[in-house]
Design a protein around this motif. Sequence first.
Motif, PDB file in Angstrom:
ATOM      1  N   CYS A  58       0.840  -1.210   0.000  1.00  0.00           N
ATOM      2  CA  CYS A  58       0.000   0.000   0.000  1.00  0.00           C
ATOM      3  C   CYS A  58       0.873   1.257   0.000  1.00  0.00           C
ATOM      4  O   CYS A  58       0.433   2.320  -0.418  1.00  0.00           O
ATOM      5  CB  CYS A  58      -0.893   0.029   1.230  1.00  0.00           C
ATOM      6  SG  CYS A  58      -1.551  -1.551   1.732  1.00  0.00           S
ATOM      7  N   ARG A  89       0.823  -3.814   7.228  1.00  0.00           N
ATOM      8  CA  ARG A  89      -0.039  -4.012   6.067  1.00  0.00           C
ATOM      9  C   ARG A  89      -1.316  -4.657   6.581  1.00  0.00           C
ATOM     10  O   ARG A  89      -1.296  -5.792   7.051  1.00  0.00           O
ATOM     11  CB  ARG A  89       0.686  -4.894   5.057  1.00  0.00           C
ATOM     12  CG  ARG A  89      -0.190  -5.650   4.118  1.00  0.00           C
ATOM     13  CD  ARG A  89      -0.790  -4.774   3.012  1.00  0.00           C
ATOM     14  NE  ARG A  89      -1.517  -5.622   2.103  1.00  0.00           N
ATOM     15  CZ  ARG A  89      -2.657  -5.295   1.512  1.00  0.00           C
ATOM     16  NH1 ARG A  89      -3.199  -4.134   1.723  1.00  0.00           N
ATOM     17  NH2 ARG A  89      -3.247  -6.126   0.699  1.00  0.00           N
ATOM     18  N   GLU A  90      -2.393  -3.902   6.509  1.00  0.00           N
ATOM     19  CA  GLU A  90      -3.621  -4.304   7.192  1.00  0.00           C
ATOM     20  C   GLU A  90      -4.136  -5.676   6.792  1.00  0.00           C
ATOM     21  O   GLU A  90      -4.540  -6.458   7.619  1.00  0.00           O
ATOM     22  CB  GLU A  90      -4.714  -3.250   6.980  1.00  0.00           C
ATOM     23  CG  GLU A  90      -4.435  -1.941   7.698  1.00  0.00           C
ATOM     24  CD  GLU A  90      -4.336  -2.074   9.211  1.00  0.00           C
ATOM     25  OE1 GLU A  90      -4.983  -2.971   9.769  1.00  0.00           O
ATOM     26  OE2 GLU A  90      -3.595  -1.277   9.832  1.00  0.00           O
ATOM     27  N   SER A  91      -4.173  -5.981   5.496  1.00  0.00           N
ATOM     28  CA  SER A  91      -4.882  -7.207   5.135  1.00  0.00           C
ATOM     29  C   SER A  91      -3.976  -8.363   4.699  1.00  0.00           C
ATOM     30  O   SER A  91      -4.473  -9.372   4.229  1.00  0.00           O
ATOM     31  CB  SER A  91      -5.945  -6.911   4.080  1.00  0.00           C
ATOM     32  OG  SER A  91      -5.381  -6.240   3.005  1.00  0.00           O
ATOM     33  N   CYS A 126      -0.997   3.080   4.287  1.00  0.00           N
ATOM     34  CA  CYS A 126      -1.829   2.066   4.920  1.00  0.00           C
ATOM     35  C   CYS A 126      -2.126   2.490   6.363  1.00  0.00           C
ATOM     36  O   CYS A 126      -1.257   3.037   7.059  1.00  0.00           O
ATOM     37  CB  CYS A 126      -1.114   0.716   4.892  1.00  0.00           C
ATOM     38  SG  CYS A 126      -2.236  -0.678   5.111  1.00  0.00           S
ATOM     39  N   HIS A 198      -2.558   3.482  -1.686  1.00  0.00           N
ATOM     40  CA  HIS A 198      -3.338   2.784  -0.659  1.00  0.00           C
ATOM     41  C   HIS A 198      -4.768   2.634  -1.150  1.00  0.00           C
ATOM     42  O   HIS A 198      -5.114   3.059  -2.257  1.00  0.00           O
ATOM     43  CB  HIS A 198      -3.231   3.496   0.694  1.00  0.00           C
ATOM     44  CG  HIS A 198      -3.748   4.914   0.723  1.00  0.00           C
ATOM     45  ND1 HIS A 198      -5.062   5.246   0.475  1.00  0.00           N
ATOM     46  CD2 HIS A 198      -3.119   6.089   0.981  1.00  0.00           C
ATOM     47  CE1 HIS A 198      -5.227   6.547   0.591  1.00  0.00           C
ATOM     48  NE2 HIS A 198      -4.060   7.088   0.888  1.00  0.00           N
ATOM     49  N   CYS A 199      -5.643   2.030  -0.346  1.00  0.00           N
ATOM     50  CA  CYS A 199      -7.027   1.766  -0.752  1.00  0.00           C
ATOM     51  C   CYS A 199      -7.671   3.041  -1.312  1.00  0.00           C
ATOM     52  O   CYS A 199      -7.502   4.125  -0.746  1.00  0.00           O
ATOM     53  CB  CYS A 199      -7.842   1.256   0.429  1.00  0.00           C
ATOM     54  SG  CYS A 199      -7.415  -0.413   0.928  1.00  0.00           S
ATOM     55  N   ALA A 205      -7.403   3.944   5.437  1.00  0.00           N
ATOM     56  CA  ALA A 205      -6.173   4.604   4.970  1.00  0.00           C
ATOM     57  C   ALA A 205      -6.455   6.039   4.510  1.00  0.00           C
ATOM     58  O   ALA A 205      -5.811   6.990   4.976  1.00  0.00           O
ATOM     59  CB  ALA A 205      -5.537   3.802   3.842  1.00  0.00           C
TER      60      ALA A 205
HETATM   61 FE1  FES Z   1      -3.369  -1.031   3.151  1.00  0.00          FE
HETATM   62 FE2  FES Z   1      -6.010  -0.514   2.566  1.00  0.00          FE
HETATM   63  S1  FES Z   1      -5.087  -2.404   3.201  1.00  0.00           S
HETATM   64  S2  FES Z   1      -4.329   0.769   2.455  1.00  0.00           S
END
Ligand code: FES
Length: 391
Positions: A58, A89-91, A126, A198-199, A205
């Motif tokens: 991201c 990294r969230e996901s 992120c 990012h998203c 984010a």
């Molecule tokens: Fe990293 Fe959305 S998962 S910006």
Amino acid sequence: MASKLRYRSQYWFNDPSNIEATALYCAWHMNDGSTREELQSGKPIIGISQSGSDLTPCNKIHRQTVEAAKRGVKDAGGIPFVFPVHPIRESTRWPAASLDRNLAAMALIEILQEYPIDGVVFTTGCDGTTLASLMAAVVVNLPAIVLSGGPMLNGHFEGQRAGFGTTIREARRRLEAGQWTESQFFDAIVASAPSLGHCNTMGAALTMNSVSEALGMSLTGSAAIPAAYQERLQNAFETGKRAVELTEQNIRPLDILGREAFENAIVTLSAIGGSSSAHQHLTAVARHAGIDLPDALWMEKGYTVPLIANLQPVGEFLGEDFHRAGGVPAVMAELCKAGLLNGNSMTVGGRPLAACLKGHAIKDERVIRPFGRPLRAAPWQHVNGEDEAGA
Ligand code: FES
């Protein structure tokens, strides 16, 4: 007694009271070809945190923005020192990245306190990277500025906008209903992430980078610039320059992040329909700054604000549209006109918020609605036009 040096980095590189340590520190930092003159010039050393990596895709755009920020630092008469950030990294991170926010914040605090750094550019993107940076900023309180990587470009699939995070819900529904093949399912999700960044929805984010701008910690208009736009690198250059000026002017995060800055952020958060996770994150940043944000304040400041940004997941558009429509400053200019913001709040631009918002306006009313014609009125106006509390 140690001599009074202008910047703390000079205690490492040019301290006449400790020649041995000075020589040792200089020696290590000259092994890449840097010169004694540079290190002892008295120029501010600006740390640039590198939050992008293969583990944090991201934020991968920061491989480029950091180079632009370095140019900005040098252009303004500083010396850039780049250092890595614990990946967040969230996901991708199992089971969740929440712990990483605090690990990264603690590591940033240690780095900034214990190395020869006079000011800092935090690269963010992120969700947790922005929070960790803001938490470290208020604890260490060195002159600091936040540089977002920006959202991905708009995704498109089969003629529709495809936002990362929102598309997967629709794709699951269609796959289960037998309307899409597995191949369409896969392609739709990939199409929702069409570039670096990012998203591209108003997920956590974009929310937190918008909040950083609303707090006054990023340059005005910077949060929503897509990662792939040339403006993003130009913004990185300006951010690097500004980091040097902030350091010279000795403007620190706690000069910016007073109670009114957090209240401005809460109001803006409601108007953009930001992620509900911002509540816990912003509260954590405020606590690190010694400010309590009780739920009653969130209700008082945020609950009555109408939603004016028409962005996925609650609305229609994406981050690229948001930037083209005027981004955070257009939203805040509407809120300022409505008397909901404190325009005296200081910003990293060195000017009060109201001055920064001058000249900013909505450029596309489909994406950002005027305050008087919101996408959704404040909740208390929903219950048959009656005050919900009194209903
Ligand atoms: Fe990293 Fe959305 S998962 S910006």
